[in-house]
Design a protein around this motif. Structure first.
Motif, PDB file in Angstrom:
ATOM      1  N   ARG A   1      37.307  37.850  32.442  1.00  0.00           N
ATOM      2  CA  ARG A   1      36.649  38.599  31.369  1.00  0.00           C
ATOM      3  C   ARG A   1      37.359  38.382  30.032  1.00  0.00           C
ATOM      4  O   ARG A   1      36.719  38.235  28.987  1.00  0.00           O
ATOM      5  N   TYR A   2      38.659  38.346  30.065  1.00  0.00           N
ATOM      6  CA  TYR A   2      39.431  38.117  28.837  1.00  0.00           C
ATOM      7  C   TYR A   2      39.132  36.748  28.236  1.00  0.00           C
ATOM      8  O   TYR A   2      38.847  36.623  27.033  1.00  0.00           O
TER       9      TYR A   2
ATOM     10  N   ALA B   1      39.838  40.330  35.721  1.00  0.00           N
ATOM     11  CA  ALA B   1      40.253  40.722  34.379  1.00  0.00           C
ATOM     12  C   ALA B   1      40.583  39.492  33.531  1.00  0.00           C
ATOM     13  O   ALA B   1      40.244  39.428  32.339  1.00  0.00           O
ATOM     14  N   GLU B   2      41.230  38.514  34.143  1.00  0.00           N
ATOM     15  CA  GLU B   2      41.562  37.288  33.420  1.00  0.00           C
ATOM     16  C   GLU B   2      40.298  36.556  32.989  1.00  0.00           C
ATOM     17  O   GLU B   2      40.202  36.063  31.856  1.00  0.00           O
TER      18      GLU B   2
ATOM     19  N   MET C   1      37.328  35.866  24.626  1.00  0.00           N
ATOM     20  CA  MET C   1      37.991  35.046  23.604  1.00  0.00           C
ATOM     21  C   MET C   1      37.160  33.821  23.257  1.00  0.00           C
ATOM     22  O   MET C   1      37.087  33.412  22.093  1.00  0.00           O
TER      23      MET C   1
END
Length: 242
Positions: free
Chosen positions: A197-198, A194-195, A202
């Protein structure tokens, strides 16, 4: 009144703790001779911290481990701050000091840093204790002496060598605390994915070109040892001896 304290800035008097007579030497003047000692109390506290973390180290728990009444422990460690100082110095005795220095001060300093990291990983509570305690005990001073000798070929004066050692220890302690936190959080399923992908999202928004370039760079080994080695190299190789 003796009591348990947290792990804030140490209020321990190093002169009284390390240069005064030990409680065993001074001894209680009356009553039966105790069946435990400062060393036994320290060993029990270290074992508790290793197994359950610093929060488990209370005077009551340690007293139970050595089979003593709580109040009798205060003769040997009047508060938790003193107990933590004893614990930190005790485990610093595990640091090897006998192998010869190479004369390459940067290489020797890196070796010392790797040994500090290994010690802090064996005792995961130690990094947090060291960053709040500023006066080393006798065993820690032996390691400091080793580091100062390793730094002598650098040409730095004594005060600067002390600063370099403090900087190195702070770096290792901070890195180990981050390393342990990362290891604990990695147990959460999908967190790292998840990190990633974030950050990718960004970086692709057009407002973070530096981040986009950084993420596009070739990957490097991400094992804890490799990461620590890279950070350590940047720190030590960049030290200014002018």
């Amino acid at each position: 009144m003796p009591h348990d304290k947290g792990t804030g800035a140490s209020g321990v008097d190093p002169e009284r703790l390390w240069l005064g007579p030990t409680p065993a030497a001074a001894g209680p003047r009356r009553g039966r001779r105790p069946t435990f000692s400062r060393a036994a109390i320290t060993t029990a506290a270290v074992a508790l911290a290793d197994a359950e973390g610093l929060d488990a180290v209370t005077m009551r728990r340690v007293a139970a481990e050595v089979g003593a009444g709580v109040m009798s422990l205060y003769t040997y460690a009047p508060d938790k701050e003193t107990l933590l100082a004893l614990m930190a110095d005790d485990v610093c005795g595990e640091l090897p000091l006998t192998d010869p220095l190479t004369g390459d001060w940067r290489a020797d300093l890196k070796t010392l840093a790797h040994r500090q990291r290994a010690l802090m990983l064996r005792h995961p509570w130690l990094a947090a204790v060291l960053v709040t305690r500023h006066t080393p005990g006798p065993r820690a001073l032996d390691f400091l002496e080793r580091a100062l000798a390793a730094l002598r070929p650098s040409g730095l004066d004594g005060a600067a060598r002390l600063e370099v050692f403090a900087q190195l220890t702070s770096f290792v302690a901070g890195h180990v605390r981050h390393e342990l936190a990362q290891s604990a959080s990695a147990d959460s399923p999908g967190r790292r994915a998840a990190e990633a992908r974030y950050l990718t999202a960004m970086a692709a928004d057009g407002h973070h070109p530096e981040l986009a370039e950084a993420l596009a760079a070739p990957g490097r080994p991400v094992t804890p040892e490799a990461t620590f080695g890279r950070f350590l190299n940047r720190l030590v190789d960049g030290l200014d001896t002018a």
